[in-house]
Motif scaffolding. Structure first.
Motif, PDB file in Angstrom:
ATOM      1  N   ALA A   8       0.831  -1.204   0.000  1.00 16.55           N
ATOM      2  CA  ALA A   8       0.000   0.000   0.000  1.00 16.55           C
ATOM      3  C   ALA A   8       0.868   1.257   0.000  1.00 16.55           C
ATOM      4  O   ALA A   8       0.524   2.270   0.600  1.00 16.55           O
ATOM      5  CB  ALA A   8      -0.953  -0.002   1.188  1.00 16.55           C
ATOM      6  N   SER A   9       1.998   1.149  -0.691  1.00 17.47           N
ATOM      7  CA  SER A   9       2.904   2.296  -0.768  1.00 17.47           C
ATOM      8  C   SER A   9       2.407   3.313  -1.784  1.00 17.47           C
ATOM      9  O   SER A   9       1.630   3.007  -2.677  1.00 17.47           O
ATOM     10  CB  SER A   9       4.290   1.811  -1.175  1.00 17.47           C
ATOM     11  N   ARG A  10       2.873   4.540  -1.619  1.00 20.21           N
ATOM     12  CA  ARG A  10       2.525   5.576  -2.591  1.00 20.21           C
ATOM     13  C   ARG A  10       3.423   5.509  -3.817  1.00 20.21           C
ATOM     14  O   ARG A  10       3.209   6.192  -4.812  1.00 20.21           O
ATOM     15  CB  ARG A  10       2.696   6.969  -1.970  1.00 20.21           C
ATOM     16  N   VAL A  11       4.463   4.692  -3.718  1.00 22.54           N
ATOM     17  CA  VAL A  11       5.432   4.606  -4.804  1.00 22.54           C
ATOM     18  C   VAL A  11       4.912   3.715  -5.931  1.00 22.54           C
ATOM     19  O   VAL A  11       4.400   2.630  -5.674  1.00 22.54           O
ATOM     20  CB  VAL A  11       6.769   4.041  -4.290  1.00 22.54           C
ATOM     21  N   ILE A  12       5.023   4.185  -7.148  1.00 19.22           N
ATOM     22  CA  ILE A  12       4.669   3.354  -8.291  1.00 19.22           C
ATOM     23  C   ILE A  12       5.822   3.324  -9.288  1.00 19.22           C
ATOM     24  O   ILE A  12       6.655   4.228  -9.329  1.00 19.22           O
ATOM     25  CB  ILE A  12       3.406   3.863  -9.028  1.00 19.22           C
ATOM     26  N   ILE A  13       5.867   2.264 -10.070  1.00 19.62           N
ATOM     27  CA  ILE A  13       6.848   2.186 -11.142  1.00 19.62           C
ATOM     28  C   ILE A  13       6.159   2.639 -12.420  1.00 19.62           C
ATOM     29  O   ILE A  13       5.226   2.006 -12.893  1.00 19.62           O
ATOM     30  CB  ILE A  13       7.374   0.751 -11.322  1.00 19.62           C
ATOM     31  N   ASN A  14       6.626   3.736 -12.937  1.00 19.44           N
ATOM     32  CA  ASN A  14       5.999   4.333 -14.100  1.00 19.44           C
ATOM     33  C   ASN A  14       6.682   3.835 -15.374  1.00 19.44           C
ATOM     34  O   ASN A  14       7.904   3.758 -15.440  1.00 19.44           O
ATOM     35  CB  ASN A  14       6.124   5.852 -13.987  1.00 19.44           C
ATOM     36  N   THR A  15       5.885   3.469 -16.364  1.00 21.73           N
ATOM     37  CA  THR A  15       6.459   3.064 -17.646  1.00 21.73           C
ATOM     38  C   THR A  15       6.528   4.265 -18.565  1.00 21.73           C
ATOM     39  O   THR A  15       5.521   4.939 -18.779  1.00 21.73           O
ATOM     40  CB  THR A  15       5.584   2.006 -18.326  1.00 21.73           C
ATOM     41  N   ILE A  16       7.692   4.538 -19.113  1.00 17.23           N
ATOM     42  CA  ILE A  16       7.791   5.563 -20.135  1.00 17.23           C
ATOM     43  C   ILE A  16       8.067   4.842 -21.434  1.00 17.23           C
ATOM     44  O   ILE A  16       9.181   4.414 -21.709  1.00 17.23           O
ATOM     45  CB  ILE A  16       8.890   6.583 -19.819  1.00 17.23           C
ATOM     46  N   ARG A  17       6.993   4.677 -22.185  1.00 14.49           N
ATOM     47  CA  ARG A  17       7.014   3.869 -23.399  1.00 14.49           C
ATOM     48  C   ARG A  17       8.163   4.254 -24.326  1.00 14.49           C
ATOM     49  O   ARG A  17       8.325   5.418 -24.690  1.00 14.49           O
ATOM     50  CB  ARG A  17       5.706   4.099 -24.141  1.00 14.49           C
ATOM     51  N   GLY A  18       8.924   3.275 -24.720  1.00 11.12           N
ATOM     52  CA  GLY A  18      10.023   3.535 -25.643  1.00 11.12           C
ATOM     53  C   GLY A  18      11.267   4.063 -24.951  1.00 11.12           C
ATOM     54  O   GLY A  18      12.297   4.238 -25.576  1.00 11.12           O
ATOM     55  N   VAL A  19      11.179   4.342 -23.645  1.00  7.48           N
ATOM     56  CA  VAL A  19      12.334   4.874 -22.923  1.00  7.48           C
ATOM     57  C   VAL A  19      12.743   3.938 -21.792  1.00  7.48           C
ATOM     58  O   VAL A  19      13.853   3.418 -21.784  1.00  7.48           O
ATOM     59  CB  VAL A  19      12.049   6.282 -22.358  1.00  7.48           C
ATOM     60  N   GLY A  20      11.830   3.709 -20.852  1.00 12.87           N
ATOM     61  CA  GLY A  20      12.198   2.841 -19.749  1.00 12.87           C
ATOM     62  C   GLY A  20      11.249   2.968 -18.569  1.00 12.87           C
ATOM     63  O   GLY A  20      10.076   3.300 -18.753  1.00 12.87           O
ATOM     64  N   TYR A  21      11.784   2.712 -17.381  1.00 13.00           N
ATOM     65  CA  TYR A  21      10.972   2.772 -16.163  1.00 13.00           C
ATOM     66  C   TYR A  21      11.517   3.836 -15.221  1.00 13.00           C
ATOM     67  O   TYR A  21      12.703   4.159 -15.238  1.00 13.00           O
ATOM     68  CB  TYR A  21      10.992   1.423 -15.454  1.00 13.00           C
ATOM     69  N   MET A  22      10.635   4.317 -14.364  1.00 12.43           N
ATOM     70  CA  MET A  22      11.041   5.377 -13.437  1.00 12.43           C
ATOM     71  C   MET A  22      10.118   5.349 -12.220  1.00 12.43           C
ATOM     72  O   MET A  22       8.903   5.181 -12.359  1.00 12.43           O
ATOM     73  CB  MET A  22      10.906   6.714 -14.162  1.00 12.43           C
ATOM     74  N   LEU A  23      10.709   5.510 -11.043  1.00 11.60           N
ATOM     75  CA  LEU A  23       9.892   5.539  -9.830  1.00 11.60           C
ATOM     76  C   LEU A  23       9.156   6.863  -9.715  1.00 11.60           C
ATOM     77  O   LEU A  23       9.705   7.913 -10.051  1.00 11.60           O
ATOM     78  CB  LEU A  23      10.766   5.342  -8.595  1.00 11.60           C
TER      79      LEU A  23
END
Lengths: 225, 225
Positions: A206-221
């Motif tokens: 239940a963390s506020r942190v998500i792993i965001n997908t940046i399509r064509g680039v990569g991942y970012m917290l």
DNA sequence: AACTTCTTTAAGGTTTCTTTAAGGTTTGCC
DNA sequence: GGCAAACCTTAAAGAAACCTTAAAGAAGTT
């Protein structure tokens, strides 16, 4: 901190040297067993990375020779994949660690750090923090508030990379190189699977942190909302 | 920063040289393998761009030769599309990266930057600013005041070009070349479509920035009123 | 040897981005 | 005004990229 690489494959030796130099080690390369042994006998190194298969004198022989000469420099043996018997021989002869080719950059660095750590050195706190999560890279536990989950090694390594690069997107290629090594034949899907596992665990916490997908680039917290 | 191009197709070599010079690199061209190898052996280059198919001596042979001579200059191999086996050969022989023809200018530049990056370099802040908008080229987010929109990779690349060339009109040809590469078969309409998308997002942000069309010339960022 | 845990493979599904295409609008010029 | 060229916009098809899950495989443990 001075490291000697004894390795006949020029490209591998160079690649290794590059990585080590980037991490502020001083590096020398010997391309065959004979030069390797000569250099090692000078006893000026803090660590030796020693391939087993070598022209002129093989790695095991070098190792035995050095130990006989009372040279106690930590040694990491390199072995081709699957050569388990070599592993045994190496450790028997007084090697401190061994590493199968191909290996992951991060793993090599971790072992070097472990190997060159002086006794009595302060044990570091292995906790990384990002917003409301804490990752202990040693116990592999991820905590947020009252909740806690265990991560697997690979999950932890990926999250560690993401936390350390918090403001810049991390591509799958970077993750693959760090976790599986140079010429690993690893698919993008591997990374996707682990990202998926991590997301599940983050959501369990239940963390506020998500792993965001940046399509064509990569991942970012990122932090939700 | 000095770069050697070894490439027999005169027009490609010239085009490359142009682009690199515009980006403040010093460039030399060798038109066949023999001259290429000779030049490379001088060891004065910070990077070598090496075609595989070459008259007299082929690229792979040059590469092997250089590595044998302990020349560790980073090398980017150029290969015709689809020649995967060439790729493998190149990396095995100690190439640092490879690029399939045709390639996008921006991609080449990105790889050159990655390749020539010095150790310990500070991780850059990926934010570009123009008047009241900020573009993060890593997270692909475009911000103005309180509002924020996500861009796609291509949208971000186009806006990045426009911001970087703020006072000079950018033609569709330039955008096509940077995003899709030299001889890509891409219509002007592609660019028009993306410009249209960008305008919609800028207007959603209620930014003062507009993309101005200069008929027959290209596009240019401007501030309203 | 059975069990557990972690890693990898594989497949199908979903989402998002890119490209296509067609009709509409603006601009400059005769 | 009438025309052509350049440009704009939009919807929808097509193509990539990504996600998720289950199950197989590997490795280490009891």
């Amino acid at each position: 901190m001075r490291i000697l690489i004894v390795e006949d494959q020029g490209n591998l030796a160079e690649a290794l040297a590059q990585i080590l130099k980037k991490n502020n080690y001083t590096v020398d390369i010997a391309n065959d067993g004979e030069t390797g042994l000569d250099n090692a006998l000078s006893d000026i190194y803090d660590l030796i990375i020693l391939d087993i298969m070598l022209p002129k004198i093989d790695g095991i022989t070098i190792l035995r020779h050095l130990r006989k000469e009372k040279i106690v420099t930590p040694i990491i043996m390199l072995t081709a994949k699957g050569e388990i018997s070599d592993k045994v021989k190496g450790l028997d002869s007084g090697a401190d660690d061994y590493l199968a080719k191909p290996f992951a950059t991060e793993e090599l660095l971790a072992r070097i750090r472990a190997m060159t750590r002086r006794k009595g050195e302060i044990i570091e706190d292995n906790t990384l923090t990002f917003d409301d999560i804490q990752l202990n890279t040693s116990s592999l536990k991820l905590t947020s508030g009252e909740r806690e989950v265990k991560l697997t090694l690979k999950e932890s390594e990926i999250l560690e990379i993401l936390i350390n690069r918090r403001n810049i997107a991390t591509s799958k290629e970077i993750i693959i190189e760090k976790l599986w090594g140079f010429d690993a034949e690893v698919e993008h899907n591997h990374v996707e699977v682990y990202i998926s596992f991590l997301r599940k665990k983050l959501s369990f916490l239940a963390s506020r942190v998500i792993i965001n997908t940046i399509r064509g680039v990569g991942y970012m917290l990122e932090v939700k909302e």
